[in-house]
Motif scaffolding. Structure first.
Motif: not given
Ligand code: SF4
Length: 456
Positions: A112-114, A67-68, A63-65, A61, A186, A147, A72, A70
């Motif tokens: 993912g991820g992205t 709330y995520c 950058s990291v969100c 990714c 985000r 994204y 990543r 996942c």
């Molecule tokens: S996986 Fe999606 S929600 Fe999680 S950090 Fe990456 S872009 Fe953000």
């Protein structure tokens, strides 16, 4: 929403707070998979598999969100991504080579991820490698999570994806409100999203949008504006997920002030608002999923089930997961790949399946019965059909679930359920706001652990 319903939601949200309840992406939820992995048995099952859904995890990714939930990896240079694709190719060969025919799949999903953060050369390389082992079925879905940013999902990438056979793209919008987005770290701009989604649609992709409710500083006004914008953009499918706040498991969530989170009453009102605003153009299909064109009769035979990829309309329960932390299900076995990048790659370099020890689960007959109720019936938005359960599993519902019946009857008194003592138990409209609370009645694993231990 009328006042009576508001009062009822208020009362129910105090009593059936879902704060600590799992999302039920699987049953049992993955925190209860605790058996050792039998690699030989897994290899044999993979060899015998004719068809399955395929999930490819691409963790990188930009950058990291906050709330995520996942798995990543922040950034990752081109070399890191190339090495990761090499590892995926090793895993593909280990799991799917030596077969007389390629694995058939009705649903190939890059998540993912992205995944769109890979460059064009890497996307093409991975897609070509995948095709050596996996054949997309006619009318199958090849899907990419993306994204909504035109610098990541460029026109050139969309054209390439189309040429490689991708036909479905899922954009994680979550919310458009600036304050909400800032709190979760985000970026998502309405115009950029509109442009990217419009471009994807014009190229023939089916477009899904994910929204998230219960985010920090998200009130009814903020979410209403987002929903109205989304209706204007008119994606083919919308999935509205509740935010899951588990800072003990996902430490970055500690950056979200607890006081900024809406309470459980507002969370249920946010979902009610989504239903209200989407109802004129979309059909609610269960599992928080709305499909464009109002009226179930306009979606004959479509049954949405909750799964690790969010929600899906395709049937096969078999799932081959590829990539670090990816989950698989073959036969009655659930198992998970190791999450740490170095251990994932090391296992493959040694020619071993990268399965995490102690995170496997072999379904018992009891698990199968309860999964049918939780994942397919309750979360799939259909009634619990006692006769169908008897036909499929040979069990008398009222005898088999005699311990659960008093709780179900009490939920019926509270207006969450109807017909508990009849052949079909129906979840009421009020009950759908607390569907995970209803589901957890059928989950003995949850009852046997302390609050907060469950993952989503
Ligand atoms: S996986 Fe999606 S929600 Fe999680 S950090 Fe990456 S872009 Fe953000």
């Amino acid at each position: 929403m009328n006042q009576l319903m508001e009062h009822q939601l208020h009362y129910l949200s105090q009593k059936y707070n879902e704060y600590n309840l799992p999302m039920y992406l699987s049953y049992p939820v993955d925190s209860h998979w605790r058996q050792p992995a039998d690699e030989a048995a897994i290899s044999l099952q993979l060899q015998q598999l004719a068809a399955a859904q395929v999930y490819v995890h691409v963790p990188f990714c930009r950058s990291v969100c906050y709330y995520c939930c996942c798995d990543r990896v922040l950034g990752g240079n081109e070399e890191d991504k190339d090495r990761y694709i090499s590892a995926l190719e090793q895993e593909l060969a280990l799991k799917l080579s030596g077969r007389s025919r390629r694995l058939k799949s009705a649903n190939i999903h890059w998540g993912g991820g992205t995944p769109a953060y890979l460059n064009e050369r890497q996307i093409e390389r991975l897609a070509v490698s995948l095709k050596q082992y996996v054949e997309l079925e006619d009318n199958g879905r090849m899907k990419l999570e993306a994204y909504p940013d035109k610098h990541i999902v460029t026109e050139a990438k969309l054209l390439l994806l189309k040429a490689l056979g991708f036909n479905y793209i899922s954009f994680g919008i979550q919310d458009f409100d600036t304050r909400v987005l800032k709190a979760i770290h985000r970026e998502c701009d309405v115009e950029a999203a509109r442009e990217t989604i419009g471009l994807a649609r014009s190229l023939g992709f089916t477009v899904n949008v994910d929204l998230c409710y219960g985010l920090p500083y998200q009130g009814l006004g903020e979410f209403e504006r987002t929903l109205k914008e989304i209706v204007k953009i008119a994606p083919d499918k919308i999935v509205a997920f509740p935010y899951a706040h588990y800072p003990a498991i996902y430490p970055l969530q500690r950056k979200i002030p607890l006081l900024s989170l809406p309470n459980s009453y507002i969370v249920s009102r946010l979902f009610a608002l989504a239903r209200e605003i989407l109802s004129s153009d979309y059909t609610e299909m269960g599992s928080d999923t709305f499909i464009r064109n109002n009226g179930r009769e306009r979606h004959p035979g479509v049954h949405v089930v909750r799964d690790f990829m969010g929600s899906s309309e395709t049937g096969s329960p078999e799932l081959v997961g590829l990539g670090k932390s990816a989950v698989s299900r073959t036969g009655r076995l659930y198992y998970k790949n190791v999450q740490a990048m170095d251990r994932y790659r090391a296992a493959l370099d040694e020619g071993r399946l990268p399965v995490e020890q102690g995170t496997t689960h072999s379904w018992s007959e009891d698990d199968a019965i309860r999964a049918e109720i939780i994942l397919k019936q309750l979360l799939g938005g259909t009634p619990i059909d006692k006769q169908a359960l008897k036909d499929s599993f040979g069990v008398e519902f009222d005898t088999y679930f005699r311990q659960e019946l008093p709780v179900l009857r009490s939920m019926e008194k509270d207006g969450l359920l109807e017909g508990v003592d009849s052949p079909r138990i129906q979840v009421t409209t009020s009950g759908t706001y607390f569907i995970r609370a209803v589901a957890h009645v059928f989950d003995p694993y949850y009852k046997s652990t302390s609050i907060g231990e469950n993952s989503i």
